[in-house]
Motif scaffolding. Structure first.
Motif, PDB file in Angstrom:
ATOM      1  N   LEU A  26      47.980  54.595  44.577  1.00  0.00           N
ATOM      2  CA  LEU A  26      48.549  54.656  43.230  1.00  0.00           C
ATOM      3  C   LEU A  26      49.375  53.405  42.925  1.00  0.00           C
ATOM      4  O   LEU A  26      49.353  52.886  41.816  1.00  0.00           O
ATOM      5  N   TYR A  27      50.100  52.947  43.931  1.00  0.00           N
ATOM      6  CA  TYR A  27      50.986  51.786  43.758  1.00  0.00           C
ATOM      7  C   TYR A  27      50.203  50.574  43.239  1.00  0.00           C
ATOM      8  O   TYR A  27      50.683  49.816  42.397  1.00  0.00           O
ATOM      9  N   THR A  28      48.982  50.407  43.729  1.00  0.00           N
ATOM     10  CA  THR A  28      48.133  49.305  43.262  1.00  0.00           C
ATOM     11  C   THR A  28      47.406  49.669  41.975  1.00  0.00           C
ATOM     12  O   THR A  28      47.377  48.895  41.027  1.00  0.00           O
ATOM     13  N   ALA A  34      51.957  44.621  40.469  1.00  0.00           N
ATOM     14  CA  ALA A  34      51.974  43.421  39.627  1.00  0.00           C
ATOM     15  C   ALA A  34      53.391  42.863  39.481  1.00  0.00           C
ATOM     16  O   ALA A  34      53.595  41.654  39.563  1.00  0.00           O
ATOM     17  N   CYS A  35      54.360  43.715  39.288  1.00  0.00           N
ATOM     18  CA  CYS A  35      55.742  43.256  39.102  1.00  0.00           C
ATOM     19  C   CYS A  35      56.571  43.338  40.377  1.00  0.00           C
ATOM     20  O   CYS A  35      57.470  42.531  40.593  1.00  0.00           O
ATOM     21  N   HIS A  36      56.293  44.335  41.203  1.00  0.00           N
ATOM     22  CA  HIS A  36      57.173  44.576  42.351  1.00  0.00           C
ATOM     23  C   HIS A  36      56.637  43.983  43.652  1.00  0.00           C
ATOM     24  O   HIS A  36      57.274  44.121  44.689  1.00  0.00           O
TER      25      HIS A  36
ATOM     26  N   VAL B  63      48.041  36.429  39.036  1.00  0.00           N
ATOM     27  CA  VAL B  63      49.072  37.378  38.570  1.00  0.00           C
ATOM     28  C   VAL B  63      48.557  38.205  37.393  1.00  0.00           C
ATOM     29  O   VAL B  63      48.938  39.358  37.223  1.00  0.00           O
ATOM     30  N   CYS B  64      47.669  37.620  36.595  1.00  0.00           N
ATOM     31  CA  CYS B  64      47.124  38.352  35.445  1.00  0.00           C
ATOM     32  C   CYS B  64      46.230  39.485  35.919  1.00  0.00           C
ATOM     33  O   CYS B  64      46.203  40.569  35.332  1.00  0.00           O
ATOM     34  N   GLY B  65      45.488  39.201  37.002  1.00  0.00           N
ATOM     35  CA  GLY B  65      44.469  40.116  37.492  1.00  0.00           C
ATOM     36  C   GLY B  65      45.016  41.456  37.957  1.00  0.00           C
ATOM     37  O   GLY B  65      44.295  42.449  37.978  1.00  0.00           O
ATOM     38  N   ALA B  66      46.294  41.493  38.323  1.00  0.00           N
ATOM     39  CA  ALA B  66      46.887  42.754  38.771  1.00  0.00           C
ATOM     40  C   ALA B  66      46.785  43.818  37.678  1.00  0.00           C
ATOM     41  O   ALA B  66      46.614  44.992  37.964  1.00  0.00           O
ATOM     42  N   CYS B  67      46.916  43.397  36.420  1.00  0.00           N
ATOM     43  CA  CYS B  67      46.803  44.362  35.318  1.00  0.00           C
ATOM     44  C   CYS B  67      45.456  44.271  34.593  1.00  0.00           C
ATOM     45  O   CYS B  67      44.843  45.277  34.265  1.00  0.00           O
ATOM     46  N   HIS B  68      45.025  43.045  34.314  1.00  0.00           N
ATOM     47  CA  HIS B  68      43.778  42.858  33.553  1.00  0.00           C
ATOM     48  C   HIS B  68      42.549  42.907  34.465  1.00  0.00           C
ATOM     49  O   HIS B  68      41.433  42.750  33.979  1.00  0.00           O
ATOM     50  N   LEU B  69      42.791  43.120  35.745  1.00  0.00           N
ATOM     51  CA  LEU B  69      41.764  43.177  36.789  1.00  0.00           C
ATOM     52  C   LEU B  69      41.129  41.803  37.029  1.00  0.00           C
ATOM     53  O   LEU B  69      41.024  40.997  36.105  1.00  0.00           O
ATOM     54  N   PRO B  70      40.719  41.573  38.272  1.00  0.00           N
ATOM     55  CA  PRO B  70      40.071  40.292  38.591  1.00  0.00           C
ATOM     56  C   PRO B  70      38.853  40.018  37.703  1.00  0.00           C
ATOM     57  O   PRO B  70      38.531  38.872  37.415  1.00  0.00           O
ATOM     58  N   SER B  71      38.206  41.091  37.260  1.00  0.00           N
ATOM     59  CA  SER B  71      37.015  40.938  36.416  1.00  0.00           C
ATOM     60  C   SER B  71      37.367  40.599  34.970  1.00  0.00           C
ATOM     61  O   SER B  71      36.488  40.267  34.179  1.00  0.00           O
ATOM     62  N   GLY B  72      38.653  40.732  34.608  1.00  0.00           N
ATOM     63  CA  GLY B  72      39.050  40.520  33.213  1.00  0.00           C
ATOM     64  C   GLY B  72      38.681  41.688  32.318  1.00  0.00           C
ATOM     65  O   GLY B  72      38.674  41.574  31.101  1.00  0.00           O
ATOM     66  N   GLY B  74      40.332  44.568  32.014  1.00  0.00           N
ATOM     67  CA  GLY B  74      41.438  45.389  31.533  1.00  0.00           C
ATOM     68  C   GLY B  74      41.247  46.834  31.959  1.00  0.00           C
ATOM     69  O   GLY B  74      40.604  47.093  32.975  1.00  0.00           O
ATOM     70  N   ARG B  75      41.809  47.749  31.162  1.00  0.00           N
ATOM     71  CA  ARG B  75      41.670  49.177  31.502  1.00  0.00           C
ATOM     72  C   ARG B  75      41.077  49.936  30.333  1.00  0.00           C
ATOM     73  O   ARG B  75      41.538  49.779  29.204  1.00  0.00           O
ATOM     74  N   PRO B  76      40.096  50.786  30.605  1.00  0.00           N
ATOM     75  CA  PRO B  76      39.461  51.567  29.531  1.00  0.00           C
ATOM     76  C   PRO B  76      40.461  52.415  28.745  1.00  0.00           C
ATOM     77  O   PRO B  76      40.205  52.759  27.600  1.00  0.00           O
ATOM     78  N   ASP B  77      41.608  52.758  29.371  1.00  0.00           N
ATOM     79  CA  ASP B  77      42.596  53.555  28.642  1.00  0.00           C
ATOM     80  C   ASP B  77      43.387  52.717  27.632  1.00  0.00           C
ATOM     81  O   ASP B  77      44.278  53.220  26.956  1.00  0.00           O
ATOM     82  N   GLY B  78      43.063  51.429  27.560  1.00  0.00           N
ATOM     83  CA  GLY B  78      43.646  50.585  26.521  1.00  0.00           C
ATOM     84  C   GLY B  78      45.027  50.037  26.835  1.00  0.00           C
ATOM     85  O   GLY B  78      45.612  49.322  26.028  1.00  0.00           O
ATOM     86  N   THR B  79      45.559  50.346  28.018  1.00  0.00           N
ATOM     87  CA  THR B  79      46.872  49.813  28.375  1.00  0.00           C
ATOM     88  C   THR B  79      46.831  48.285  28.416  1.00  0.00           C
ATOM     89  O   THR B  79      47.736  47.620  27.928  1.00  0.00           O
ATOM     90  N   PHE B  80      45.761  47.768  29.003  1.00  0.00           N
ATOM     91  CA  PHE B  80      45.575  46.320  29.077  1.00  0.00           C
ATOM     92  C   PHE B  80      44.221  45.965  28.487  1.00  0.00           C
ATOM     93  O   PHE B  80      43.213  46.558  28.862  1.00  0.00           O
ATOM     94  N   PRO B  81      44.180  45.003  27.575  1.00  0.00           N
ATOM     95  CA  PRO B  81      42.913  44.674  26.925  1.00  0.00           C
ATOM     96  C   PRO B  81      41.927  43.986  27.868  1.00  0.00           C
ATOM     97  O   PRO B  81      42.334  43.382  28.860  1.00  0.00           O
ATOM     98  N   GLN B  82      40.665  44.072  27.491  1.00  0.00           N
ATOM     99  CA  GLN B  82      39.644  43.279  28.174  1.00  0.00           C
ATOM    100  C   GLN B  82      39.822  41.835  27.724  1.00  0.00           C
ATOM    101  O   GLN B  82      39.966  41.547  26.541  1.00  0.00           O
TER     102      GLN B  82
END
Lengths: 103, 246
Positions: A26-28, A34-36, B63-72, B74-82
């Protein structure tokens, strides 16, 4: 009955690591890393907290308070954007995982 | 007066080079009467003129990839855009706007702030440009999806198509974003924020168009937009998440 007891004991033993692994995943997955930092030791910003080894109960409460808006200071605005990604059960698992990390 | 101007420009300069730490600066946006959309100034202009280095961009993108994913993706739930498939001009403008405090995004701000200079903005954009476009993304999932998409198509073709294109391809030169392939929930959230004045770096022309729309209409439009397929280099099925075999 004996079988059941053995099974229950086994289930308890198995459940603990599963819970911890769950927290790690879950952490990942929920982008905490990303921040921590990948192990909760190296935050992105100098004013973000190190989480490794934090008390589970404290971490859990802070996450809940940031999610609900009860805590609204410091860097909570940055964290609020991702808190909808976790429910109470997941928060608990993450808090438990953090408490077991070596600072 | 001259002194004041020098002092002011110096402080802006200092803001730019200081190792930015949150909270983000706040720059006057659409809420102000002197707002000029996409003013060609600051690091954005520099970044747009530079040739991006993909290799350095890949490192910066970590650093971007942690949220937007390495593939770019993002997340289907819309938290992070593609991000994959988006115009470099749009990527650079949005990053620069967030860095300048013109688009409020407290979650993303520290990440945007880690990019060192205009060259790195160009590098990251160049790297993202090279990513293939994921085959799957977040769509409208209600039982009435086909109805919503049809309703959205009508609305889209009336007013959105003119700028965002028949396939949602946007316009690179004009900084109009690609919206095809974007997650339904992200599209809905951004359109709502633009309509309600919360996305402060918005294009006033867009705001004018979107102002009269109801929430229900925005749902339909987003549903249609998310159903569009990007013209571009799609990922090959199963290559969407490159697995590292060791």
């Amino acid at each position: 009955m004996k079988k059941l007891m053995a099974f229950a004991a086994l289930a308890a033993v198995v459940a603990v690591p599963a819970f911890a692994a769950d927290g790690a995943k879950l952490y990942t997955e929920k982008t905490c890393n990303a921040c921590h930092g990948p192990e909760g030791k190296k935050p992105l910003m100098p004013n973000y907290p190190k989480l490794a080894g934090q008390n589970a109960a404290y971490a859990e409460q802070q996450m809940k308070d940031i999610k609900s808006g009860a805590r609204n200071n410091g860097q909570t605005a940055a964290m609020k954007g991702v808190m909808h990604l976790v429910n109470d059960e997941e928060i608990k698992a993450i808090a438990d995982y953090l408490s077991k990390l070596k600072p | 007066m001259k002194k004041l101007i020098i002092a002011a420009s110096l402080s802006i300069f200092a803001l730019g080079i200081a190792h930015a730490a949150p909270p983000a600066p706040k720059k006057e946006g659409i809420e102000g009467k002197d707002y000029k959309w996409n003013a060609q100034e600051g690091e954005k202009v520099e970044a747009l003129q530079k040739k991006g280095d993909k290799k350095n961009g890949q490192e910066a993108y970590e650093v971007c990839g942690a949220c937007h994913l390495p593939s770019g993706a993002g997340r289907p739930d819309g938290t992070f855009p593609q991000l994959a498939g988006q115009h470099t001009t749009v990527l650079i403008k949005q990053m620069a706007d967030i860095r300048a405090g013109l688009r409020d995004n407290p979650t993303m701000y520290p990440f945007a702030a880690t990019l060192t200079d205009p060259q790195e903005l160009a590098d990251v954009a160049a790297y993202i440009e090279g990513l293939c476009i994921p085959v799957e993304h977040g769509k409208y999932e209600g039982a009435d999806a086909s109805l919503q998409v049809a309703k959205g198509k009508d609305l889209y073709e009336k007013q959105c198509l003119e700028c965002h294109g028949k396939n949602g391809e946007g316009n690179k030169e004009k900084f109009y974003p690609v919206i095809a392939g974007q997650h339904y929930k992200y599209l809905l959230r951004q359109m709502t924020e633009i309509r309600d004045g919360h996305r402060r770096n918005a294009n006033p022309d867009m705001v004018k168009v979107i102002k009269p729309y109801t929430n229900e209409q925005l749902v339909a439009i987003s549903a249609y937009q998310a159903s569009l397929t990007m013209p571009g280099s799609m990922c090959k099925p199963k290559a969407a998440a490159p697995a590292k075999k060791k």
